[in-house]
Design an enzyme around this catalytic site. Structure first.
Site, mmCIF file in Angstrom:
data_model
loop_
_atom_site.group_PDB
_atom_site.id
_atom_site.type_symbol
_atom_site.label_atom_id
_atom_site.label_comp_id
_atom_site.label_asym_id
_atom_site.label_seq_id
_atom_site.Cartn_x
_atom_site.Cartn_y
_atom_site.Cartn_z
ATOM 1 N N LEU A 50 0.848 -1.190 0.000
ATOM 2 C CA LEU A 50 0.000 0.000 0.000
ATOM 3 C C LEU A 50 0.884 1.241 0.000
ATOM 4 C CD1 LEU A 50 -2.708 -1.052 2.618
ATOM 5 C CD2 LEU A 50 -2.896 -1.102 0.115
ATOM 6 N N SER A 51 0.276 2.389 -0.237
ATOM 7 C CA SER A 51 1.069 3.619 -0.241
ATOM 8 C C SER A 51 1.726 3.846 1.109
ATOM 9 C CB SER A 51 0.202 4.817 -0.624
ATOM 10 O OG SER A 51 -0.885 4.975 0.274
ATOM 11 N N GLU A 52 1.035 3.502 2.205
ATOM 12 C CA GLU A 52 1.630 3.583 3.538
ATOM 13 C C GLU A 52 1.129 2.458 4.430
ATOM 14 O OE1 GLU A 52 2.134 7.888 2.224
ATOM 15 O OE2 GLU A 52 0.292 6.732 2.499
ATOM 16 N N THR A 53 1.991 2.053 5.346
ATOM 17 C CA THR A 53 1.653 1.127 6.419
ATOM 18 C C THR A 53 2.074 1.783 7.728
ATOM 19 O OG1 THR A 53 1.961 -0.822 5.007
ATOM 20 C CG2 THR A 53 2.066 -1.173 7.385
ATOM 21 N N HIS A 82 -2.982 10.875 5.749
ATOM 22 C CA HIS A 82 -3.977 9.808 5.817
ATOM 23 C C HIS A 82 -3.550 8.701 6.783
ATOM 24 C CE1 HIS A 82 -2.348 6.608 3.041
ATOM 25 N NE2 HIS A 82 -3.370 5.893 3.458
#
Length: 309
Positions: A50-53, A82
């Site tokens: 994902l774009s961030e974890t 986010h």
């Protein structure tokens, strides 16, 4: 033969800046991550893809409710919007309670970030939280780069009366205003050329925004175009919206004390962001007066556990 003992920890995948699953920006959240080192966190972030974890840990500052480390598939971020909203939702959704009702303090690489509840959950809508935008530095884009910016965006519609600026609040953005939402939606981007322009003001992406007509779906349309850690468009972006809000205030273009943003349209998403300008703050230890609040709803999509080696 040797065997390894696996440890199970709680895991959630949430959708941020939306009240409808699959229409916002997804975030993976790993709980009780104190025993993980940086390499392990990075490996998990690459796996979630994902774009961030976000990794939740015990805070080291007594004022904080929790600490979070935020990873893209390529590296760690000191702050991102986010993941901040999504981590707060996951923390509360797991049954944990804030030290102060209706308020959270997140500890992250950028320091302490305050969050406030903007709307309670109901049968028809999830709760809505907002974060107070961290302090930021602003660097105007040199006028000598305007032609390069036009070429990179393949657009002559840029509103240079509101000078483009690099805004770094822990996530560095080049903020560019357009006359209308349609101009933003019509952008055809040369990402390689854009990366060169953005890097000139220390940015790793461009936040383009333009106003909708009266009675439109939101006050502004926003697109966030990544040029640093992975090229492409981000569905819905808290840090970029905080950067836009700051620049609107500095350039005397605020549309009022509160406005709304639609983002992710060209990607088939329905990102919904609310921005509020606060007149004063009662907590000088966490933030200065005149806070900018960036918020939205979050929904849990996946709730379970993962196995850690």
């Amino acid at each position: 033969m040797t065997t390894s003992t696996l440890r199970s920890v709680r895991f959630k995948q949430v959708d941020v800046f939306t009240s409808r699953p699959f229409k916002g920006n997804p975030l993976a959240v790993v709980f009780d991550a104190d025993a993980l080192d940086t390499a392990q966190m990075q490996a998990i972030a690459r796996w979630t893809n994902l774009s961030e974890t976000a990794f939740l840990l015990a805070p080291t500052d007594a004022r904080a409710d929790y600490r979070v480390r935020i990873f893209t598939t390529e590296g760690e971020l000191p702050f991102a919007g986010h993941p901040t909203i999504g981590s707060a939702h996951a923390f509360l959704d797991s049954g944990r309670t804030p030290k102060t009702p209706g308020r959270l303090v997140q500890e992250c690489g950028a320091g302490l970030v305050e969050l406030a509840q903007q709307r309670e959950a109901s049968e028809n809508a999830p709760a809505q939280w907002a974060f107070a935008a961290p302090p930021a530095t602003v660097t105007p884009l040199p006028a000598a780069q305007y032609d390069a910016l036009r070429a990179a965006l393949r657009s002559d519609a840029i509103d240079f009366d509101a000078p483009p600026c690099g805004v770094d609040n822990g996530a560095p953005w080049l903020v560019v205003r357009f006359p209308s939402a349609q101009d933003v939606l019509a952008l055809d981007i040369d990402y390689d050329a854009l990366a060169v322009v953005a890097a000139g003001v220390g940015a790793q992406g461009l936040a383009a925004y333009g106003p909708h007509a009266a009675n439109g779906p939101a006050t502004f349309e926003v697109r966030c175009l990544m040029t640093g850690l992975g090229k492409g468009e981000d569905p819905v972006t808290g840090s970029a919206n905080a950067a836009i809000a700051l620049l609107l205030a500095q350039q005397n273009r605020r549309p009022g004390e509160r406005y709304t943003v639609r983002q992710g349209t060209v990607m088939g998403r329905e990102g919904d962001v609310a921005v509020t300008y606060d007149k004063a703050s009662d907590d000088a230890d966490v933030g200065a007066s005149g806070k900018i609040w960036v918020g939205g709803a979050t929904v849990t999509v996946v709730d379970g556990s993962i196995q850690l080696a």
